[in-house]
Motif scaffolding. Structure first.
Motif, short mmCIF file in Angstrom:
data_model
loop_
_atom_site.label_atom_id
_atom_site.label_comp_id
_atom_site.label_asym_id
_atom_site.label_seq_id
_atom_site.Cartn_x
_atom_site.Cartn_y
_atom_site.Cartn_z
N HIS A 45 0.85 -1.19 0.00
CA HIS A 45 0.00 0.00 0.00
C HIS A 45 0.89 1.24 0.00
N LEU A 46 0.77 2.03 -1.06
CA LEU A 46 1.56 3.25 -1.22
C LEU A 46 0.66 4.46 -1.03
N THR A 47 1.13 5.47 -0.30
CA THR A 47 0.38 6.70 -0.21
C THR A 47 0.59 7.51 -1.49
N ARG A 48 -0.28 8.49 -1.70
CA ARG A 48 -0.26 9.24 -2.96
C ARG A 48 1.08 9.93 -3.20
N GLU A 49 1.75 10.35 -2.15
CA GLU A 49 2.99 11.09 -2.33
C GLU A 49 4.21 10.19 -2.51
N ALA A 50 4.02 8.89 -2.62
CA ALA A 50 5.12 7.95 -2.72
C ALA A 50 5.83 8.05 -4.06
N SER A 51 7.04 7.49 -4.11
CA SER A 51 7.80 7.40 -5.34
C SER A 51 8.34 5.98 -5.48
N ALA A 52 8.59 5.56 -6.73
CA ALA A 52 9.02 4.19 -6.98
C ALA A 52 9.99 4.12 -8.15
N VAL A 53 10.79 3.06 -8.17
CA VAL A 53 11.72 2.79 -9.26
C VAL A 53 11.48 1.37 -9.75
N GLU A 54 11.37 1.21 -11.08
CA GLU A 54 11.30 -0.13 -11.67
C GLU A 54 12.61 -0.44 -12.36
N ILE A 55 13.19 -1.58 -12.02
CA ILE A 55 14.40 -2.08 -12.68
C ILE A 55 13.97 -2.96 -13.85
N GLY A 56 14.32 -2.56 -15.06
CA GLY A 56 13.91 -3.29 -16.25
C GLY A 56 12.52 -2.89 -16.69
N CYS A 57 12.33 -1.60 -16.92
CA CYS A 57 10.99 -1.06 -17.17
C CYS A 57 10.49 -1.30 -18.59
N GLY A 58 11.39 -1.72 -19.52
CA GLY A 58 10.95 -1.88 -20.90
C GLY A 58 10.42 -0.58 -21.45
N LEU A 63 4.81 1.17 -15.57
CA LEU A 63 4.97 2.53 -15.06
C LEU A 63 3.73 3.38 -15.30
N ILE A 64 3.07 3.15 -16.42
CA ILE A 64 1.90 3.98 -16.76
C ILE A 64 0.78 3.83 -15.73
N PRO A 65 0.34 2.61 -15.41
CA PRO A 65 -0.69 2.50 -14.38
C PRO A 65 -0.19 2.88 -12.99
N LEU A 66 1.10 2.68 -12.71
CA LEU A 66 1.64 3.06 -11.41
C LEU A 66 1.60 4.57 -11.23
N ALA A 67 1.83 5.31 -12.31
CA ALA A 67 1.82 6.77 -12.23
C ALA A 67 0.46 7.31 -11.85
N ARG A 68 -0.59 6.55 -12.08
CA ARG A 68 -1.93 6.99 -11.68
C ARG A 68 -2.16 6.83 -10.18
N ARG A 69 -1.25 6.13 -9.52
CA ARG A 69 -1.42 5.84 -8.10
C ARG A 69 -0.54 6.69 -7.20
N ILE A 70 0.66 7.04 -7.68
CA ILE A 70 1.62 7.72 -6.82
C ILE A 70 2.22 8.94 -7.52
N GLU A 71 3.01 9.69 -6.79
CA GLU A 71 3.47 11.01 -7.25
C GLU A 71 4.59 10.94 -8.27
N ARG A 72 5.59 10.08 -8.05
CA ARG A 72 6.75 10.05 -8.94
C ARG A 72 7.12 8.61 -9.26
N VAL A 73 7.43 8.35 -10.54
CA VAL A 73 7.76 7.00 -10.99
C VAL A 73 8.97 7.07 -11.90
N HIS A 74 9.98 6.25 -11.60
CA HIS A 74 11.20 6.19 -12.40
C HIS A 74 11.35 4.78 -12.96
N GLY A 75 11.90 4.67 -14.16
CA GLY A 75 12.19 3.38 -14.75
C GLY A 75 13.54 3.37 -15.40
N VAL A 76 14.25 2.24 -15.27
CA VAL A 76 15.55 2.09 -15.94
C VAL A 76 15.53 0.80 -16.74
#
Length: 506
Positions: A45-58, A63-76
């Protein structure tokens, strides 16, 4: 590795990212939402202001659906072609950033994100060293209390000694070797599932507090797990279930029994029998076609298909559901309806008690008994029909019916529930449950009016006023309120809170 994945990205990025969901752009993107919700974020459970990183984001499928849930999303990703394609996919999600990785999370500041995850990526890395680097990097960039969830290929036995790992069939991990990836890091293993299978999931939490993430681990339904293992042919269901719970065993030997048992069946029959054995029911039409197609196209063999089923949300919800905390008054109420002494109890303890009370009751009567015991009222016609069908559709259907009813309960939050203090579920203050259970136990043989008087004395420290006595006696007589509910109301009233606070209620 980079050249291989650039080539695959140019050939068909959808096929190489989500093989079974690459038929169309719509199907591909829908699979991202489904995999994110059902697998990656299961119990997270992530709060709205959370941020996340995906390793191997393709290209950013998750990332697209995750961005609708939290504030910042990074992918590498290792592939520049994937990252270039991701720019178009994520153009409508300005909170998403993607970049080419050099095998690290360089550019992500220390202790700056709440969640790091990797899904169906490490299984394509041909050596353990780069994976260890990513684990160390995840520990670096996560805030204290942050969560790292990743998946490795646990099929250590697959082509052992005959196939060198490459950039598609990467390094395989025995269970202990997968756990050892966390050695020397600030991570604590929180949960794992799928050992010795294609999808060995590991969830770890970084030491400390402060991240905008909360974990709700799954809990084992031991009797149901033992029942499943018995159906799969286990000679020691209790021992095998214990090994699974402790992480010293896996489902693989039991799944191979299924592969051998239905070796002569065609794809359609095998999928049907696999669902019947593992989920005790037939697959839906869409699921059946999907899995048959996977087998026919050679994307998975039959053992890998069983791995997919046993790491699915549907299977986990059967064997390892998210079990809610039952507050003291809820547990006491249910136990008293069963004629048992009231006490705090866990979700599965209550399921065991209610299931034992079903005895030899017929289907409809078992449903009525469960409703009366768990919910306190009779089922309507639709509820009776639905739950009778549930009880009969599965070898453990009665248990699943009780679980569903108990999980459907909603409980009021105790006063001060936002405060951090050591207490049982449903307590406004430590020790409240023990006092409440004492009132319920001492009043078991009393009539409703006498019980109301006792509750006033023990919860508020005074005699019941005439209006309160009549009100609550009537509520108990009409079954609008249980005795446990009455005690809760008195203890959680302003007067009851004051009585507890000043120590007179001890």
């Amino acid at each position: 590795m980079r050249e291989d994945w650039d080539r695959r990205a140019r050939e068909d990025h959808k096929l190489h990212i989500a093989t079974g969901h690459s038929g169309s752009e719509e199907q591909f993107l829908e699979s991202g939402e489904r995999d994110l919700a059902d697998l990656v974020l299961d119990g997270i459970h992530l709060t709205r202001e959370a941020s996340a990183v995906e390793i191997g984001c393709g290209v950013g499928r998750l990332l697209i659906p995750l961005a609708r849930r939290i504030e910042r999303v990074h992918g590498v990703d290792i592939s520049p072609v994937m990252i270039e394609t991701s720019r178009a996919y994520t153009a409508s999600a300005p909170s998403v950033t993607t970049r080419v990785t050099d095998g690290t999370l360089a550019g992500v500041p220390d202790a700056s994100v709440d969640l790091v995850f990797s899904f169906i990526v490490f299984q394509h890395i041909p050596a353990e060293g780069p994976i260890r680097t990513y684990v160390s990097e995840a520990a670096r960039v996560l805030k204290p209390g942050g969560v790292f969830r990743f998946q490795v290929d646990g099929r250590w036995w697959w082509h052992a000694g005959t196939h060198a790992p490459d950039t598609y069939e990467g390094v395989k991990f025995k269970p202990e070797r997968a756990r050892a990836l966390l050695a020397g890091t600030p991570f604590t293993l929180v949960d794992e599932w799928g050992a010795e299978g294609h999808y060995h999931w590991i969830t770890a939490r970084k030491a400390g507090e402060g991240a905008a993430v909360r974990l709700r681990p799954r809990a084992w339904d031991v009797p149901l797990l033992e029942s499943l293992l018995r159906r799969l042919g286990s000679k020691d269901p209790a021992g095998d279930a214990g090994a699974l719970r402790l992480g010293t065993g896996s489902l693989r030997p039991h799944l191979l029994v299924l592969v051998d048992r239905f070796a002569a069946a065609d794809e359609t029959a095998f999928v049907r029998e696999a669902y019947r054995a593992l989920l005790a029911g037939a697959s839906d039409e869409t699921g059946r076609r999907y899995h048959e197609g996977i087998l026919r196209k050679g994307f998975e063999d039959r053992a890998a298909l069983l791995d997919t089923i046993t790491t699915s949300r549907g299977f986990l919800d059967l064997v390892r559901p998210h079990a809610p905390d039952v507050p003291w008054f809820g547990a006491g109420e249910i136990l008293m309806r069963l004629g048992l002494p009231p006490r705090p109890a866990t979700f599965f303890e209550l399921v065991d008690f209610v299931e034992a009370g079903l005895g030899g009751r017929s289907g409809p009567e078992a449903v009525r008994f469960s409703f009366r015991t768990v919910l306190g009222f009779e089922p309507d016609e639709a509820g009776l029909a639905y739950h009778a069908a549930l009880a009969e559709s599965h070898p453990d259907g009665r248990r699943l019916m009780v679980r569903e009813l108990l999980a459907s309960r909603t409980w009021p939050e105790p006063p001060g529930s936002g405060l951090v203090a050591p207490r049982l579920p449903g307590e406004s203050r430590p020790g409240e449950a023990a006092r409440a259970m004492g009132i319920l136990e001492d009043g078991r043989s009393l009539g409703n009016r006498e019980f109301v008087r006792l509750a006033y004395q023990r919860a508020l420290g005074r005699d019941a006023d005439a209006g309160g006595e009549e009100f609550y006696t009537g509520k108990l007589a009409s079954a609008e309120l249980s005795r446990a509910g009455l005690v809760r109301e008195l203890l959680w009233s302003d007067e009851g809170q004051g009585f507890q606070t000043n120590g007179r209620g001890a």
